[in-house]
Design a protein around this motif. Sequence first.
Motif, PDB file in Angstrom:
ATOM      1  N   ALA A   1      -7.675  -3.095   0.333  1.00 28.69           N
ATOM      2  CA  ALA A   1      -8.269  -4.145  -0.502  1.00 28.69           C
ATOM      3  C   ALA A   1      -9.136  -5.099   0.324  1.00 28.69           C
ATOM      4  O   ALA A   1     -10.131  -5.628  -0.164  1.00 28.69           O
TER       5      ALA A   1
ATOM      6  N   ARG B   1      -0.336  -1.069  -5.766  1.00 26.78           N
ATOM      7  CA  ARG B   1      -0.983  -1.238  -7.075  1.00 26.78           C
ATOM      8  C   ARG B   1      -0.534  -0.130  -8.025  1.00 26.78           C
ATOM      9  O   ARG B   1      -0.165  -0.386  -9.159  1.00 26.78           O
ATOM     10  N   THR B   2      -0.564   1.122  -7.542  1.00 31.74           N
ATOM     11  CA  THR B   2      -0.072   2.252  -8.327  1.00 31.74           C
ATOM     12  C   THR B   2       1.372   2.516  -7.877  1.00 31.74           C
ATOM     13  O   THR B   2       1.612   3.151  -6.854  1.00 31.74           O
TER      14      THR B   2
ATOM     15  N   GLY C   1       0.826  -1.205   0.000  1.00 30.40           N
ATOM     16  CA  GLY C   1       0.000   0.000   0.000  1.00 30.40           C
ATOM     17  C   GLY C   1       0.856   1.248   0.000  1.00 30.40           C
ATOM     18  O   GLY C   1       2.075   1.191   0.257  1.00 30.40           O
ATOM     19  N   ALA C   2       0.221   2.375  -0.291  1.00 31.97           N
ATOM     20  CA  ALA C   2       0.949   3.657  -0.297  1.00 31.97           C
ATOM     21  C   ALA C   2      -0.017   4.798  -0.014  1.00 31.97           C
ATOM     22  O   ALA C   2       0.203   5.924  -0.440  1.00 31.97           O
ATOM     23  N   GLY C   3      -1.096   4.511   0.705  1.00 35.61           N
ATOM     24  CA  GLY C   3      -2.082   5.540   1.026  1.00 35.61           C
ATOM     25  C   GLY C   3      -1.798   6.167   2.376  1.00 35.61           C
ATOM     26  O   GLY C   3      -0.701   6.056   2.936  1.00 35.61           O
ATOM     27  N   GLY C   4      -2.819   6.818   2.912  1.00 36.79           N
ATOM     28  CA  GLY C   4      -2.673   7.535   4.178  1.00 36.79           C
ATOM     29  C   GLY C   4      -2.300   6.606   5.327  1.00 36.79           C
ATOM     30  O   GLY C   4      -1.493   6.969   6.187  1.00 36.79           O
ATOM     31  N   ALA C   5      -2.865   5.414   5.348  1.00 40.17           N
ATOM     32  CA  ALA C   5      -2.605   4.482   6.449  1.00 40.17           C
ATOM     33  C   ALA C   5      -1.127   4.097   6.478  1.00 40.17           C
ATOM     34  O   ALA C   5      -0.516   3.990   7.542  1.00 40.17           O
TER      35      ALA C   5
ATOM     36  N   GLU D   1     -10.427  -8.690  -0.607  1.00 40.30           N
ATOM     37  CA  GLU D   1      -9.460  -8.978  -1.677  1.00 40.30           C
ATOM     38  C   GLU D   1      -8.031  -8.855  -1.155  1.00 40.30           C
ATOM     39  O   GLU D   1      -7.795  -8.221  -0.134  1.00 40.30           O
TER      40      GLU D   1
ATOM     41  N   GLY E   1      -1.118  -2.823   4.320  1.00 39.38           N
ATOM     42  CA  GLY E   1      -1.681  -1.514   4.660  1.00 39.38           C
ATOM     43  C   GLY E   1      -2.602  -1.008   3.568  1.00 39.38           C
ATOM     44  O   GLY E   1      -2.890   0.185   3.515  1.00 39.38           O
ATOM     45  N   THR E   2      -3.061  -1.916   2.687  1.00 38.10           N
ATOM     46  CA  THR E   2      -4.021  -1.505   1.649  1.00 38.10           C
ATOM     47  C   THR E   2      -5.435  -1.619   2.205  1.00 38.10           C
ATOM     48  O   THR E   2      -5.665  -2.245   3.246  1.00 38.10           O
TER      49      THR E   2
ATOM     50  N   ARG F   1       2.959   5.948  -6.619  1.00 37.97           N
ATOM     51  CA  ARG F   1       2.652   6.456  -5.258  1.00 37.97           C
ATOM     52  C   ARG F   1       3.648   5.892  -4.250  1.00 37.97           C
ATOM     53  O   ARG F   1       4.092   6.594  -3.344  1.00 37.97           O
TER      54      ARG F   1
HETATM   55  P1  ATR Z   1      -6.000   4.611   3.468  1.00 39.57           P
HETATM   56  O1  ATR Z   1      -6.201   5.883   4.222  1.00 39.57           O
HETATM   57  O2  ATR Z   1      -6.759   3.429   3.993  1.00 39.57           O
HETATM   58  O3  ATR Z   1      -4.560   4.302   3.259  1.00 39.57           O
HETATM   59  P2  ATR Z   1      -6.089   5.360   0.690  1.00 39.57           P
HETATM   60  O4  ATR Z   1      -5.182   6.538   0.914  1.00 39.57           O
HETATM   61  O5  ATR Z   1      -7.260   5.498  -0.222  1.00 39.57           O
HETATM   62  O6  ATR Z   1      -6.701   4.856   2.066  1.00 39.57           O
HETATM   63  O7  ATR Z   1      -5.178   4.138   0.219  1.00 39.57           O
HETATM   64  C1  ATR Z   1      -5.698   2.881  -0.062  1.00 39.57           C
HETATM   65  C2  ATR Z   1      -4.543   1.943  -0.422  1.00 39.57           C
HETATM   66  O8  ATR Z   1      -5.052   0.636  -0.686  1.00 39.57           O
HETATM   67  C3  ATR Z   1      -3.786   2.359  -1.661  1.00 39.57           C
HETATM   68  O9  ATR Z   1      -2.450   1.936  -1.522  1.00 39.57           O
HETATM   69  C4  ATR Z   1      -4.509   1.563  -2.743  1.00 39.57           C
HETATM   70  O10 ATR Z   1      -3.766   1.356  -3.917  1.00 39.57           O
HETATM   71  P3  ATR Z   1      -3.693   2.517  -5.060  1.00 39.57           P
HETATM   72  O11 ATR Z   1      -2.750   3.558  -4.554  1.00 39.57           O
HETATM   73  O12 ATR Z   1      -3.208   1.809  -6.261  1.00 39.57           O
HETATM   74  O13 ATR Z   1      -5.115   3.012  -5.209  1.00 39.57           O
HETATM   75  C5  ATR Z   1      -4.729   0.253  -2.031  1.00 39.57           C
HETATM   76  N1  ATR Z   1      -5.842  -0.557  -2.560  1.00 39.57           N
HETATM   77  C6  ATR Z   1      -7.163  -0.338  -2.404  1.00 39.57           C
HETATM   78  N2  ATR Z   1      -7.889  -1.311  -2.988  1.00 39.57           N
HETATM   79  C7  ATR Z   1      -6.992  -2.187  -3.531  1.00 39.57           C
HETATM   80  C8  ATR Z   1      -7.121  -3.411  -4.269  1.00 39.57           C
HETATM   81  N3  ATR Z   1      -8.314  -3.954  -4.561  1.00 39.57           N
HETATM   82  N4  ATR Z   1      -5.987  -4.023  -4.661  1.00 39.57           N
HETATM   83  C9  ATR Z   1      -4.762  -3.505  -4.385  1.00 39.57           C
HETATM   84  N5  ATR Z   1      -4.586  -2.345  -3.683  1.00 39.57           N
HETATM   85  C10 ATR Z   1      -5.683  -1.700  -3.269  1.00 39.57           C
END
Ligand code: ATR
Length: 273
Positions: free
Chosen positions: A192, A152-153, A127-131, A197, A189-190, A156
């Motif tokens: 998904a 996934r991206t 993961g690479a989001g806020g969490a 998933e 930390g995603t 980021r």
């Molecule tokens: P949070 O605050 O929970 O981190 P976020 O900033 O929206 O929320 O980040 C969600 C993370 O989960 C991201 O890393 C996202 O990947 P992308 O940056 O590619 O969007 C990842 N994520 C969410 N759904 C996913 C899935 N079905 N498969 C893989 N990665 C997923």
Amino acid sequence: MDSYAVIGHPIGHSKSPHIHALFAEQTGQAMRYGAVLAPLDGFADTVRRLVGEGYLGFNVTVPFKGEAFDLADRLTDRALRAGAVNTLKVEDDGRLLGENTDGVGLVADLTRNLGMELRGREIVLLGAGGAVRGVLAPLLAEAPAGLHLANRTGSRAERLARDFAELGPVTGGGLDSLAGRRAHLVINGTSAGLDDEVPPLPDDLLHPGANCYDMMYADRPTAFLRWAKAHGAGRTADGLGMLVEQAAESFALWRGVRPRTEPVIRALRPVQP
Ligand code: ATR
């Protein structure tokens, strides 16, 4: 009586009121702790109203951690690094202190409760989001051999790794960057798991007996932890312990006493069939 609350949207399923009630009982603190639903466009107004009513502190959850960061008058170093605030404290002069206890909560659960060694280990963080941003600095402070962010991206994860490069050996890339890697610990930390998933992961990602941790928690094994068990993981754990540990850090900031977390984690853990 001293009042605190968790603020979010939605908020109905929050375990924080139960956790803080158990902490207060255990430490003999006279306080109450509620759950407040703020309108999506009304976080700051809600905080100001509650402060006006005499509330002394707040936990902040989805989707307001960024707004809490903006609202705070003063930020701790950890909150600055995280770019998000999960704990607000009303200081004596009425100003709002913003702190982020998510990362220290994760590290406390991994190391103290689960006995998972981080120093000198290869860690993969999905993961690479806020969490994920919120936990990077405390993880790097544990001196792992390497911390690789796979998302996934990919761009980021690369950007996030660059932002934290001065704190330790952190790298980032797309999920394809996991090919050929072996991890001692994989942390999910995603988000998904909300859709039950798992991001597609190489079958040989885990060192034999590697530990796996899901920052999400659920009443049954998450999709990621099911993947982990099917691919030779040693210990696995979901994020319930992290939730209780980050709450304990907030409680300590507000009340000056750190509660014991182990009995609270046990009380919250659903009974396994
Ligand atoms: P949070 O605050 O929970 O981190 P976020 O900033 O929206 O929320 O980040 C969600 C993370 O989960 C991201 O890393 C996202 O990947 P992308 O940056 O590619 O969007 C990842 N994520 C969410 N759904 C996913 C899935 N079905 N498969 C893989 N990665 C997923």
